[in-house]
Design a protein around this motif. Structure first.
Motif, mmCIF file in Angstrom:
data_model
loop_
_atom_site.group_PDB
_atom_site.id
_atom_site.type_symbol
_atom_site.label_atom_id
_atom_site.label_comp_id
_atom_site.label_asym_id
_atom_site.label_seq_id
_atom_site.Cartn_x
_atom_site.Cartn_y
_atom_site.Cartn_z
ATOM 1 N N CYS A 182 0.826 -1.204 0.000
ATOM 2 C CA CYS A 182 0.000 0.000 0.000
ATOM 3 C C CYS A 182 0.867 1.265 0.000
ATOM 4 C CB CYS A 182 -0.968 -0.001 1.184
ATOM 5 S SG CYS A 182 -0.179 -0.142 2.796
ATOM 6 N N ALA A 238 -6.414 -1.094 0.812
ATOM 7 C CA ALA A 238 -6.062 -0.278 1.977
ATOM 8 C C ALA A 238 -5.580 1.104 1.525
ATOM 9 C CB ALA A 238 -4.970 -0.969 2.785
ATOM 10 N N SER A 272 -0.630 -4.622 3.827
ATOM 11 C CA SER A 272 -1.918 -4.879 4.480
ATOM 12 C C SER A 272 -2.561 -6.104 3.852
ATOM 13 C CB SER A 272 -2.837 -3.661 4.319
ATOM 14 O OG SER A 272 -4.137 -3.950 4.770
ATOM 15 N N ASP A 295 -5.618 -6.087 3.275
ATOM 16 C CA ASP A 295 -6.682 -5.477 2.474
ATOM 17 C C ASP A 295 -6.073 -4.957 1.164
ATOM 18 O OD1 ASP A 295 -8.735 -4.068 1.357
ATOM 19 O OD2 ASP A 295 -8.929 -2.607 2.986
#
Length: 305
Positions: A239, A298, A293, A295
């Protein structure tokens, strides 16, 4: 008659004059020789005095202590590291990195296993001149039954724990290719003895083959959890707003192996301080945690450190 007498008188006067001149010339020559002798003697005396002065000066210089510029520089001193309990090759590497040399001496031991360091001289904590040979006394005795000997095949190290649990307290670190004595099984763990310490290690990182292929997995830490903390994921996403450097070790100054670009994924392997150990393509390395992350969407981290 007068004429003859006058001629005789003239001749006498002439002789007298000639004799006087000769005597005068001889006297002058004699005086000149004496003066020359004094001059030569004086010059010789001055030469002798000069020679004696030079000899005296040289003698004085020879006896005078050397000036500060002529003093030899002091040797560089380095600290002697502790190589106790290491293998002979590991001890050599550690001493070399400290600016010293290893003089391996094989000896019998009733307490230390084959190829492990028993003692050293100079002792650890002391100082020695750079380049000094440190005597390293290494065991030449096989204590562990070869049928019960296992070798660590982890890429880095395995943690020796007090109980057969990944969260149990740490007793020691067993590094790649080091040997342990097998004592028994305990689920995914095995009970072993390592340098007079008994504890538990993950069985998947040990083999009876000292040259078994390395296992690049990591059983030393727990894997990061997904949002609900009920499942575990091995995939993480970059990220960073541009890229993150994949490094050879857990250090910001370690060798750069590759670049992991924004939103690219890596496989989690382990962690060390502020770093994750990950697999990126076919490469294993370390990346800063704050840029990854679980995610994939993110928020981007614009930090550059």
């Amino acid at each position: 008659m007068d004429t003859n007498n006058n001629m005789s008188a003239d001749k006498k006067i002439t002789k007298i004059i000639i004799i006087t001149v000769v005597i005068t010339v001889l006297a002058m020559i004699a005086v000149g020789a004496v003066v020359g002798l004094f001059i030569v003697t004086g010059n010789n005396a001055k030469v002798d005095e000069t020679i004696q002065t030079e000899i005296a000066t040289e003698a004085t210089e020879a006896t005078e202590p050397p000036t500060e510029k002529e003093t030899e520089p002091k040797p560089e001193m380095v600290g002697v590291p502790d190589v106790g309990g290491l293998t002979s090759s590991a001890a050599k590497d550690l001493l070399k990195s400290s600016g010293l040399k290893a003089d391996i001496v094989k000896t019998e031991s009733q307490t230390v296993d084959y190829d492990y360091v028993i003692s050293q001289s100079p002792i650890s904590g002391s100082e020695a001149e750079k380049g000094t040979k440190v005597k390293v006394y290494v065991s030449n005795t096989q204590l562990i039954d070869s049928n019960r000997k296992l070798y660590c095949c982890a890429s880095e190290y395995v943690t020796l724990r007090s109980n057969p649990s990944r969260s149990a307290s740490r007793l020691n670190s067993i590094y790649s290719r080091e040997a342990v004595e097998y004592l028994g099984d305990a689920g995914e763990f095995i009970y072993v003895e390592y340098k007079n310490q008994k504890g538990y290690v993950l069985a998947s990182f040990f083999s009876t083959d000292p040259n078994a292929p390395l296992n690049y997995d990591s059983g030393n830490v727990s894997k990061p959890a997904v949002n609900d903390n009920t499942q575990q994921s091995t995939i993480m996403y970059c990220c960073a707003n541009q890229y993150v450097t994949l490094r050879a070790s857990a250090s910001r100054s370690a060798t750069a192996l590759d670049k992991v670009y924004c939103r690219e994924s890596v496989e989690y392997v382990g962690e060390s301080g502020e770093f994750y150990r990950v697999k990126y393509g076919a490469k294993y390395g370390y990346v800063l945690k704050k840029f990854f992350s679980t995610d994939p969407n993110a928020p981007l981290n614009y930090d550059k450190s």
